[in-house]
Design a protein around this motif. Structure first.
Motif, PDB file in Angstrom:
ATOM      1  N   THR A 307       0.810  -0.895   0.431  1.00 46.84           N
ATOM      2  CA  THR A 307      -0.113   0.232   0.092  1.00 46.84           C
ATOM      3  C   THR A 307       0.658   1.318   0.294  1.00 46.84           C
ATOM      4  N   GLN A 308       1.847   1.152   0.585  1.00 49.75           N
ATOM      5  CA  GLN A 308       2.795   2.725   0.850  1.00 49.75           C
ATOM      6  C   GLN A 308       3.843   2.535  -0.438  1.00 49.75           C
ATOM      7  N   LYS A 309       4.203   1.764  -0.993  1.00 52.71           N
ATOM      8  CA  LYS A 309       4.496   1.985  -2.544  1.00 52.71           C
ATOM      9  C   LYS A 309       3.450   1.999  -3.243  1.00 52.71           C
ATOM     10  N   TRP A 310       2.859   1.776  -3.401  1.00 52.07           N
ATOM     11  CA  TRP A 310       1.310   2.479  -4.240  1.00 52.07           C
ATOM     12  C   TRP A 310       1.088   3.934  -3.631  1.00 52.07           C
ATOM     13  N   LEU A 311       0.918   4.320  -2.800  1.00 52.31           N
ATOM     14  CA  LEU A 311       0.657   5.406  -2.152  1.00 52.31           C
ATOM     15  C   LEU A 311       1.494   7.020  -2.679  1.00 52.31           C
ATOM     16  N   ASP A 312       3.065   6.256  -2.795  1.00 45.75           N
ATOM     17  CA  ASP A 312       3.534   6.890  -3.537  1.00 45.75           C
ATOM     18  C   ASP A 312       4.306   7.414  -4.674  1.00 45.75           C
ATOM     19  N   GLN A 313       3.448   6.614  -5.411  1.00 42.30           N
ATOM     20  CA  GLN A 313       4.502   6.520  -6.671  1.00 42.30           C
ATOM     21  C   GLN A 313       3.783   7.952  -7.492  1.00 42.30           C
ATOM     22  N   PRO A 314       4.548   9.347  -8.111  1.00 38.48           N
ATOM     23  CA  PRO A 314       3.908  10.486  -8.028  1.00 38.48           C
ATOM     24  C   PRO A 314       2.617   9.866  -9.757  1.00 38.48           C
ATOM     25  N   ILE A 315       2.134  10.777  -9.384  1.00 45.44           N
ATOM     26  CA  ILE A 315       1.073  10.487 -10.931  1.00 45.44           C
ATOM     27  C   ILE A 315       1.201  11.493 -11.954  1.00 45.44           C
ATOM     28  N   GLY A 316       1.360  12.917 -11.508  1.00 45.74           N
ATOM     29  CA  GLY A 316       1.199  14.048 -11.996  1.00 45.74           C
ATOM     30  C   GLY A 316       1.718  15.226 -11.545  1.00 45.74           C
ATOM     31  N   GLU A 317       1.664  16.043 -12.486  1.00 44.21           N
ATOM     32  CA  GLU A 317       2.219  17.039 -11.633  1.00 44.21           C
ATOM     33  C   GLU A 317       0.871  18.713 -11.793  1.00 44.21           C
ATOM     34  N   ILE A 318       1.457  19.168 -11.357  1.00 44.81           N
ATOM     35  CA  ILE A 318      -0.079  21.160 -10.853  1.00 44.81           C
ATOM     36  C   ILE A 318       0.924  22.340 -10.654  1.00 44.81           C
ATOM     37  N   LYS A 319       0.281  22.497 -12.501  1.00 49.53           N
ATOM     38  CA  LYS A 319       1.124  24.269 -12.778  1.00 49.53           C
ATOM     39  C   LYS A 319       0.037  25.167 -12.237  1.00 49.53           C
ATOM     40  N   GLY A 320       0.827  25.971 -11.139  1.00 54.64           N
ATOM     41  CA  GLY A 320      -0.062  26.717  -9.864  1.00 54.64           C
ATOM     42  C   GLY A 320      -0.164  26.236  -9.106  1.00 54.64           C
ATOM     43  N   ASP A 321      -1.445  27.210  -7.684  1.00 52.13           N
ATOM     44  CA  ASP A 321      -1.802  26.509  -6.856  1.00 52.13           C
ATOM     45  C   ASP A 321      -3.786  26.025  -6.166  1.00 52.13           C
ATOM     46  N   MET A 322      -2.745  24.492  -6.042  1.00 52.92           N
ATOM     47  CA  MET A 322      -4.211  23.621  -5.954  1.00 52.92           C
ATOM     48  C   MET A 322      -4.745  22.630  -4.653  1.00 52.92           C
ATOM     49  N   THR A 323      -3.657  23.700  -3.617  1.00 52.23           N
ATOM     50  CA  THR A 323      -3.704  23.332  -2.035  1.00 52.23           C
ATOM     51  C   THR A 323      -5.532  24.101  -1.379  1.00 52.23           C
ATOM     52  N   ILE A 324      -6.024  23.679  -0.513  1.00 50.63           N
ATOM     53  CA  ILE A 324      -6.689  23.729   0.046  1.00 50.63           C
ATOM     54  C   ILE A 324      -6.737  24.113   1.274  1.00 50.63           C
ATOM     55  N   ASN A 325      -7.145  25.776   1.635  1.00 53.83           N
ATOM     56  CA  ASN A 325      -6.232  26.063   3.547  1.00 53.83           C
ATOM     57  C   ASN A 325      -7.049  26.310   4.341  1.00 53.83           C
ATOM     58  N   ASP A 326      -8.800  26.599   2.969  1.00 52.39           N
ATOM     59  CA  ASP A 326     -10.014  26.881   4.100  1.00 52.39           C
ATOM     60  C   ASP A 326     -11.526  25.849   3.086  1.00 52.39           C
ATOM     61  N   PRO A 327     -11.363  24.857   3.909  1.00 51.25           N
ATOM     62  CA  PRO A 327     -12.689  23.914   3.442  1.00 51.25           C
ATOM     63  C   PRO A 327     -13.501  25.096   2.566  1.00 51.25           C
ATOM     64  N   PHE A 328     -14.245  25.811   3.941  1.00 50.93           N
ATOM     65  CA  PHE A 328     -15.611  27.039   3.736  1.00 50.93           C
ATOM     66  C   PHE A 328     -15.003  27.609   3.159  1.00 50.93           C
ATOM     67  N   GLU A 329     -13.727  28.070   2.928  1.00 49.36           N
ATOM     68  CA  GLU A 329     -13.892  29.563   1.556  1.00 49.36           C
ATOM     69  C   GLU A 329     -13.705  28.369   0.261  1.00 49.36           C
ATOM     70  N   ALA A 330     -13.802  26.928   0.115  1.00 45.45           N
ATOM     71  CA  ALA A 330     -13.612  26.196  -1.447  1.00 45.45           C
ATOM     72  C   ALA A 330     -15.010  25.988  -1.466  1.00 45.45           C
ATOM     73  N   ARG A 331     -15.627  26.338  -0.775  1.00 40.41           N
ATOM     74  CA  ARG A 331     -17.436  25.619  -1.195  1.00 40.41           C
ATOM     75  C   ARG A 331     -17.913  27.034  -0.956  1.00 40.41           C
ATOM     76  N   VAL A 332     -18.004  27.942  -0.819  1.00 41.33           N
ATOM     77  CA  VAL A 332     -18.128  30.048  -1.344  1.00 41.33           C
ATOM     78  C   VAL A 332     -17.543  29.930  -2.314  1.00 41.33           C
ATOM     79  N   PHE A 333     -16.958  30.700  -2.633  1.00 41.59           N
ATOM     80  CA  PHE A 333     -15.451  30.323  -4.017  1.00 41.59           C
ATOM     81  C   PHE A 333     -15.286  29.531  -4.521  1.00 41.59           C
ATOM     82  N   LYS A 334     -15.419  29.227  -5.920  1.00 42.65           N
ATOM     83  CA  LYS A 334     -14.909  28.410  -6.652  1.00 42.65           C
ATOM     84  C   LYS A 334     -13.520  27.515  -6.015  1.00 42.65           C
ATOM     85  N   HIS A 335     -12.817  26.448  -5.761  1.00 43.37           N
ATOM     86  CA  HIS A 335     -11.349  26.696  -5.996  1.00 43.37           C
ATOM     87  C   HIS A 335     -11.157  25.938  -6.577  1.00 43.37           C
TER      88      HIS A 335
END
Length: 523
Positions: A307-335
């Motif tokens: 399971t750990q080996k599977w979980l650590d496989q890199p799948i892709g890359e993100i250009k820009g910011d796709m992290t969630i800092n505030d889940p409430f804001e992510a529901r009020v404003f399109k994230h």
């Protein structure tokens, strides 16, 4: 001369695949899981003569461990069942999430169990219990006789993929339990009757006031009030932590993820050759920092390393910011992360409209490098996708249902409706839509909050039909979205979302974080 004895009942509910004492999203150690619980059970058995160990359902789904098991290792014993076999569980109950991986995985789990799975109200076409025994009895040496009967919330067809429950009839849990309690009391004459219910408490235990919409999903309060002969009702499903009495019935619920467990003491005294319950007490106890059981850790070594080996496989890359800092804001404003999930669903289905939710408040979104660990941490349910044909009226009703997620506080600030937090967090029942533009006005009353709905630049027509992709839970009306029930199915996509997200990254190795601001939530 009378004798006295005590029966100790240990039970778990809603373990949700938590075997190891770690959080898979971060790999940090934490105080939860069956490996720790196994140590507790051993210690209790060493100190007590009459011990009964039970599990109340939702065992086999919920962690990356179990997602990986189903994808790669179903030729081996189900690890959750293997652990309960080693712990020495006397009986389990079928939970609603037991069906998530399909009937074959569930049947394999049951067939490899050294204990029976009880569910008296899930029956076949002949009205016989589908999964075997509706109840069991246990006679302690030179002591009392205990009967354990199990039932499951009959609301499952409102959530589950039809293929996963084909051939199973879901009888009313309350009515069925009443019939079996009467039968067991007459035929078995137990000294103690324990009802295990994978369902919860629908009313305040003291006042009797409803704590949720009374759909029949949870019937624990009514069971205590309307069924004679139950000594103890073990509940679950709601992920609540509670103990108390309702109409003389001792009730417990031990939360979820094996962070805590139920510890029940039943004191009895014999008179005229019969045992009588003299006292009952229930506690919900954290597993805490007890050392994990080495036998269980050794048993889990191979599947955990895989399971750990599977979980650590890199799948892709993100250009820009796709992290969630505030889940409430992510529901009020399109994230950007929500936009990404919508894009995956639209790409997989070719539907013009998509519906999704931010599934819980622990979702962190994606960093610059995305691994399987990131995917399964953000999308923890094995949902597949369904494309429904909905009318504009259906869409309007669904949007009004979404709008109930918000209320205004005393200062007129938008906040979360408390009914989506208590008695059970249900943030996953607030949807965001893609492919249409809309405005939610929280200052307006429920049922008339949605404004300016448009599709491809034109007002949404209530009589027109639109193709909409959503997960299978929502497509069957899960979350009380009754407007989706029994609607024409245009397409079913059998791959689950973890697979679909992985496939999307195979097509698009680098994904740019972006947002289509198609909705507004305002006061």
């Amino acid at each position: 001369m009378s004798k006295k004895t005590t029966i100790k009942v240990l039970y778990t509910s809603d373990v949700h695949g938590n075997a190891m004492p770690i959080l898979y999203g971060t790999n940090e150690p934490t105080n939860l899981g069956l490996a720790k619980y196994a140590s507790i059970v051993k210690a209790v058995r060493n100190k007590n003569e009459n011990v009964l160990v039970l599990d109340n359902g939702d065992l086999i789904q919920g962690t990356p461990l179990m997602t990986h098991y189903v994808k790669e290792h179903t030729d081996k014993e189900n690890p959750m069942v293997g652990i309960l076999n080693r712990i020495g569980v006397e009986a389990g109950v079928i939970g609603n999430h037991e069906f998530n991986f399909g009937k074959e995985v569930l049947h394999d789990a049951i067939n490899s169990s050294s204990y029976p799975w009880l569910s008296a109200n899930l029956v076949n076409e002949h009205g016989e219990p589908y999964f075997g025994k509706p109840y069991i009895t246990k006679r302690f040496p030179n002591g009392p006789k205990v009967a354990i009967v199990g039932v499951t919330t009959h609301y499952i067809p409102n959530w589950e993929s039809p293929s996963h429950i084909a051939g199973i009839k879901f009888k009313d849990a309350l009515t069925t339990l009443k019939q079996w309690v009467e039968f067991i009391r007459e035929e078995e004459q137990p000294d103690v009757l324990i009802a295990m219910y994978h369902g919860g408490i629908e009313r305040d235990m003291e006042t009797g006031e409803p704590t949720e919409v009374l759909t029949g999903e949870n019937q624990g309060y009514a069971m205590c009030q309307e069924i004679e002969g139950i000594d103890i009702l073990l509940t679950g499903h709601q992920h609540r932590i509670l103990t108390g009495e309702i109409n003389g019935v001792l009730v417990a619920q031990p939360g979820n993820n094996c962070i805590m467990y139920g510890d029940i003491d039943i004191e009895l005294e014999s008179s005229d050759g019969k045992w009588y319950v003299t006292h009952k007490n229930a506690e919900i106890i954290p597993v805490g920092d007890v050392q994990a059981d080495q036998e269980i850790l050794d048993y889990m070594t191979e599947i955990e390393e895989s399971t750990q080996k599977w979980l650590d496989q890199p799948i892709g890359e993100i250009k820009g910011d796709m992290t969630i800092n505030d889940p409430f804001e992510a529901r009020v404003f399109k994230h950007a992360f929500v936009q990404f999930v919508q894009d995956v669903q639209l790409d997989a289905s070719a539907a013009p409209i998509s519906v999704t939710a931010l599934l819980n408040n622990e979702s962190k979104g994606f960093g610059s490098v995305v691994t399987m660990r990131d995917i399964v941490s953000n999308y923890m349910y094995p949902n597949t996708l369904v494309v429904l044909a909905l009318t504009g009226k259906d869409i309007k009703l669904a949007l009004e249902k979404n709008a109930e997620y918000f209320v205004l506080d005393e200062d007129g600030t938008i906040t979360v409706n408390p009914t989506y937090i208590r008695p059970k967090p249900q943030h996953y029942n607030y949807d965001m839509w893609e492919g249409i533009n809309y405005t939610i006005n929280v200052s307006k009353p429920f049922g008339s909050r949605v404004e300016e709905i448009s599709y491809q630049g034109k007002p949404l027509e209530e009589s027109n039909t639109y193709h909409v992709v959503m997960n299978n839970y929502r497509a069957t009306g899960g979350g009380n979205y009754d407007m989706f029930k029994n609607k024409p199915v245009i397409q079913e996509i059998q791959k689950d979302m973890v697979e679909l997200i992985s496939a999307y990254f195979e097509k698009h190795k680098i994904v740019t974080a972006q947002v289509n601001p198609n909705f507004i939530v305002k006061a």
